[in-house]
Design an enzyme around this catalytic site. Structure first.
Site, PDB file in Angstrom:
ATOM      1  N   SER A 141      52.588  34.174  35.455  1.00 20.76           N
ATOM      2  CA  SER A 141      52.235  33.479  36.691  1.00 20.76           C
ATOM      3  C   SER A 141      51.777  32.050  36.428  1.00 20.76           C
ATOM      4  CB  SER A 141      51.114  34.228  37.420  1.00 20.76           C
ATOM      5  OG  SER A 141      51.506  35.555  37.654  1.00 20.76           O
TER       6      SER A 141
HETATM    7  N1  SAM Z   1      49.883  38.752  34.971  1.00 15.22           N
HETATM    8  C1  SAM Z   1      51.120  38.554  34.289  1.00 15.22           C
HETATM    9  C2  SAM Z   1      50.991  37.505  33.219  1.00 15.22           C
HETATM   10  O1  SAM Z   1      49.940  36.911  33.121  1.00 15.22           O
HETATM   11  O2  SAM Z   1      51.950  37.320  32.489  1.00 15.22           O
HETATM   12  C3  SAM Z   1      52.216  38.187  35.229  1.00 15.22           C
HETATM   13  C4  SAM Z   1      53.013  39.325  35.545  1.00 15.22           C
HETATM   14  S1  SAM Z   1      54.466  39.171  36.447  1.00 15.22           S
HETATM   15  C5  SAM Z   1      54.173  38.037  37.695  1.00 15.22           C
HETATM   16  C6  SAM Z   1      54.452  40.752  37.258  1.00 15.22           C
HETATM   17  C7  SAM Z   1      54.665  41.923  36.360  1.00 15.22           C
HETATM   18  O3  SAM Z   1      54.530  43.094  37.131  1.00 15.22           O
HETATM   19  C8  SAM Z   1      56.043  42.007  35.742  1.00 15.22           C
HETATM   20  O4  SAM Z   1      55.929  41.989  34.357  1.00 15.22           O
HETATM   21  C9  SAM Z   1      56.601  43.342  36.234  1.00 15.22           C
HETATM   22  O5  SAM Z   1      57.364  44.014  35.276  1.00 15.22           O
HETATM   23  C10 SAM Z   1      55.324  44.090  36.561  1.00 15.22           C
HETATM   24  N2  SAM Z   1      55.434  45.216  37.488  1.00 15.22           N
HETATM   25  C11 SAM Z   1      56.144  45.298  38.623  1.00 15.22           C
HETATM   26  N3  SAM Z   1      55.944  46.503  39.190  1.00 15.22           N
HETATM   27  C12 SAM Z   1      55.083  47.185  38.394  1.00 15.22           C
HETATM   28  C13 SAM Z   1      54.487  48.461  38.440  1.00 15.22           C
HETATM   29  N4  SAM Z   1      54.708  49.298  39.426  1.00 15.22           N
HETATM   30  N5  SAM Z   1      53.659  48.798  37.448  1.00 15.22           N
HETATM   31  C14 SAM Z   1      53.405  47.976  36.421  1.00 15.22           C
HETATM   32  N6  SAM Z   1      53.948  46.766  36.315  1.00 15.22           N
HETATM   33  C15 SAM Z   1      54.770  46.362  37.299  1.00 15.22           C
END
Ligand code: SAM
Length: 668
Positions: free
Chosen positions: A62
């Site tokens: 993000s």
């Molecule tokens: N906070 C993260 C960082 O600092 O890098 C950013 C993460 S990214 C915007 C969102 C993440 O949510 C992705 O890696 C995606 O694979 C994950 N995601 C989506 N649905 C999910 C779920 N149900 N459970 C766990 N992870 C999930």
């Protein structure tokens, strides 16, 4: 060389604190965690950009501001237990781990969990607990949590997460009826079965996929969320339609009417002509056509370009028919040679020479270099000059320059050594040499004013290059600023030398001539440039003209000092200024961006968008991060020249041309 600690501090101040995140524990934690360790290898240099970045498994890390905003909103405190859904790179979890007691983070992609675990282990952040799984079910064994953050957007807050929130706990999550557009929601559990909800505004996150989220990622590749300020609400008339209406189609490049389109700027003292790459034929030919017009019809007598002073001096002597000094080396032998040794530049200087030689020497137009890389040639030129006009001063200058000469061919090495105090001694000597030369102007210039101007340009180059190479080791903004300030000083000294009515055409990259204070360069990195300095000094008498393209080919290298190659230019990014211009559907045009000309369009173009910058290096593999920056086009330029499709320049073979009177100016 990037100073990550400094970039991180700047990120915290400008991207996070300045936008209203004031919680000191969040700011301190973001100032501590090395974000560059959380991006894929090869992307480190972009880690502190004001935007999300792509990570493995087609996901994103993000935008820093969003991370700070969410952690602040969730009021993460020491001693608390926190859950993050969507650990991704592990960055946000790492930041929270610097504040909270324990962070539990779930990621659905095994690959990402593994990579994040490795990063956290290496950094010794042992209070982060990671697992792969569906985060919409939470982590019941570790519940309750005082704070829960979801880094992906779902249709509603999953019941499991609500259940695992402690009373008094805060949950922050993007929620929206569409998978790719959400409102950031903050939920506070006020009692066993009551929650207070706040709306923190619109956001764009990747979808939350799972039992209590979306079923799948459709389309397969989620779009990159954009910084919020880059978006604009839809309006009835599209931007490309407005550009089409305002665009003045350009004639063929060889048509004299081409240059005449710039007549509206002919009263300016300086006309600065940009380019969106250092290897595009159309940009060179357009600048040549405009310059011819400004010289032949409007009395401009200085052409000053982004080339080194001593190299450009060869061209100057050639175009004005002045004999060359005996031991002069051929110009433009250093990387990137194609920037000046190409058929378009050759055609331009041949034309200028022909025009010049048909008129009295005093009325000829000169060709000068504003850049500062060729330290060794400039040192030699100053010493040759002083040896001739004042041998005693030549001896003193030689001893002063002696501490630089071992490094003159590889000044980067000097920069590194200059960090140790002993080498700072060179600074004083190069300043004194220029100062004393200027003090003796009257006496030296009496014999030959032109030669004096050349020596002055070289002595200024030596002085500023010394500072430039030293600054390179402190940070990129200082060295960039020294370079552009040098260009500006050199331009001003040329204008001064040629008298009060002197006017100049400048050729340099868009990044030098478009007002930096209206771009990410100036706003975030405190970089200035010659365009900005000209505006500050000359006001409306400086005309800043940018150039752009959508696709085609470009002459470039993969890395510094690598061979030139011709690469395809990727089609411009969606939503960039270039894409808007492309969608206008006019193959070549001029857009007048001055206040009062096309005001409704100007207003629409004002809010920042991405703009492409290709230099001598082109890396389509990391196109967005290597070559785009946010700018406000109508504030950056007074006019924009567009070629939808462009072609690489043709480099000149570096050997003497048959029939040429000597090896001038491009022979070996
Ligand atoms: N906070 C993260 C960082 O600092 O890098 C950013 C993460 S990214 C915007 C969102 C993440 O949510 C992705 O890696 C995606 O694979 C994950 N995601 C989506 N649905 C999910 C779920 N149900 N459970 C766990 N992870 C999930």
């Amino acid at each position: 060389m990037l100073d990550f600690a400094r970039a991180r501090q700047r990120m915290v101040e400008r991207q996070v604190a300045a936008r209203g995140v004031h919680d000191s524990s969040v700011l301190e934690a973001m100032g501590e965690v090395p974000r560059e360790a959380f991006v894929p290898s090869g992307m480190e240099e972009f880690a502190y950009e004001d935007s999300p970045l792509p990570i493995e498994a087609d996901q994103t890390i993000s935008q820093p501001f969003i991370v700070g905003l969410m952690i602040e909103a969730a009021r993460v405190r020491p001693g608390e237990r926190v859950l993050e859904v969507g650990a991704g790179s592990g960055y946000a979890a790492a930041v929270m781990s610097r504040i909270a007691e324990d962070v539990y983070a779930i990621e659905r992609h095994e690959e990402l969990t593994r990579l994040a675990q490795g990063r956290l282990d290496r950094l010794g952040y042992h209070n982060v607990h990671l697992k792969t799984g569906d985060g919409t079910r939470g982590w019941p064994e570790a519940a309750p949590f005082e704070a829960i953050l979801a880094a992906a957007g779902g249709p509603a807050v999953p019941a499991a997460l609500q259940a695992q929130l402690a009373i008094g706990g805060r949950l922050v999550m993007p929620v929206g009826a569409e998978p790719r557009r959400q409102r950031l929601i903050k939920m506070t559990r006020t009692s066993e079965d009551q929650f207070a909800v706040e709306d923190l505004g619109e956001v764009v996150f990747v979808p939350l996929i799972g039992d209590e989220g979306w079923a799948s990622e459709t389309p397969a590749r989620p779009p990159m969320p954009e910084p919020r300020s880059f978006r604009e609400p839809a309006r009835p008339v599209s931007l490309p339609e407005m550009i089409r209406a305002a665009a003045e189609p350009l004639p063929e490049l060889h048509d004299p009417a081409f240059g005449a389109l710039i007549d509206r700027f002919a009263q300016a003292k300086v006309v600065l002509l940009g380019e969106a790459s250092h290897g595009t034929s159309e940009f060179y030919r357009a600048r040549a056509a405009i310059t011819r017009r400004l010289v032949e019809t409007h009395g401009f007598r200085i052409v000053a370009v982004e080339a080194d002073w001593p190299d450009a001096a060869h061209i100057d002597r050639y175009v004005r028919g002045v004999p060359a000094p005996r031991h002069d080396e051929p110009p433009f032998r250093r990387f990137p040679t194609w920037m000046w040794r190409n058929t378009d530049v050759e055609a331009f200087i041949e034309g200028l020479r022909e025009w010049n030689l048909a008129r009295p020497a005093a009325d000829r137009c000169g060709f000068y270099g504003l850049d500062l890389y060729n330290l060794s040639a400039s040192i030699r030129a100053v010493l040759d000059y002083l040896d001739r006009v004042d041998p005693a001063a030549g001896r003193i200058a030689r001893s002063r320059y002696a501490c630089l000469t071992p490094w003159a061919k590889e000044p980067q090495t000097y920069g590194r050594l200059a960090l140790s105090s002993g080498y700072r001694a060179c600074e004083e000597g190069v300043i004194k040499t220029l100062r004393e030369l200027l003090e003796n102007r009257m006496e030296y210039a009496r014999a030959d004013g032109e030669r004096f101007l050349d020596a002055e340009g070289n002595a200024r180059l030596v002085k500023n290059a010394e500072a430039y190479y030293r600054a390179m080791y402190y940070g990129s903004a200082e060295s960039w600023n020294l370079r552009d300030t040098h260009m500006f000083e050199t331009l001003c000294s040329l204008l001064d030398a040629k008298g009060p009515d002197a006017r100049a055409v400048v050729w340099a990259h868009n990044s030098h001539i478009g007002d930096a204070s209206k771009t990410e360069m100036g706003i975030e990195r405190e970089e200035l440039n010659i365009g900005q300095l000209c505006r500050e000094r000359f006001g409306l008498d400086a005309a800043l003209i940018g150039f752009g393209t959508h696709s085609g080919t470009v002459a470039c290298a993969e890395d510094w000092d690598e061979p030139m190659q011709v690469r395809r230019v990727s089609p411009s990014l969606e939503d960039s200024y270039e894409r808007m211009a492309h969608d206008a559907g006019v193959s070549r045009f001029l857009l007048d961006l001055r206040d009062g000309v096309h005001d409704p369009l100007r207003v629409r173009l004002l809010s920042p968008r991405l703009e492409r910058f290709i230099g001598v290096i082109y890396r389509p593999e990391t196109e967005r991060w290597s070559h785009y920056a946010a700018c406000s086009l109508p504030q950056q330029f007074d006019a924009y020249v567009w070629f939808d499709e462009t072609h690489a320049v043709t480099p000149l073979v570096t050997r003497a041309r048959a029939g040429a009177e000597d090896t001038y100016p491009f022979g070996l």
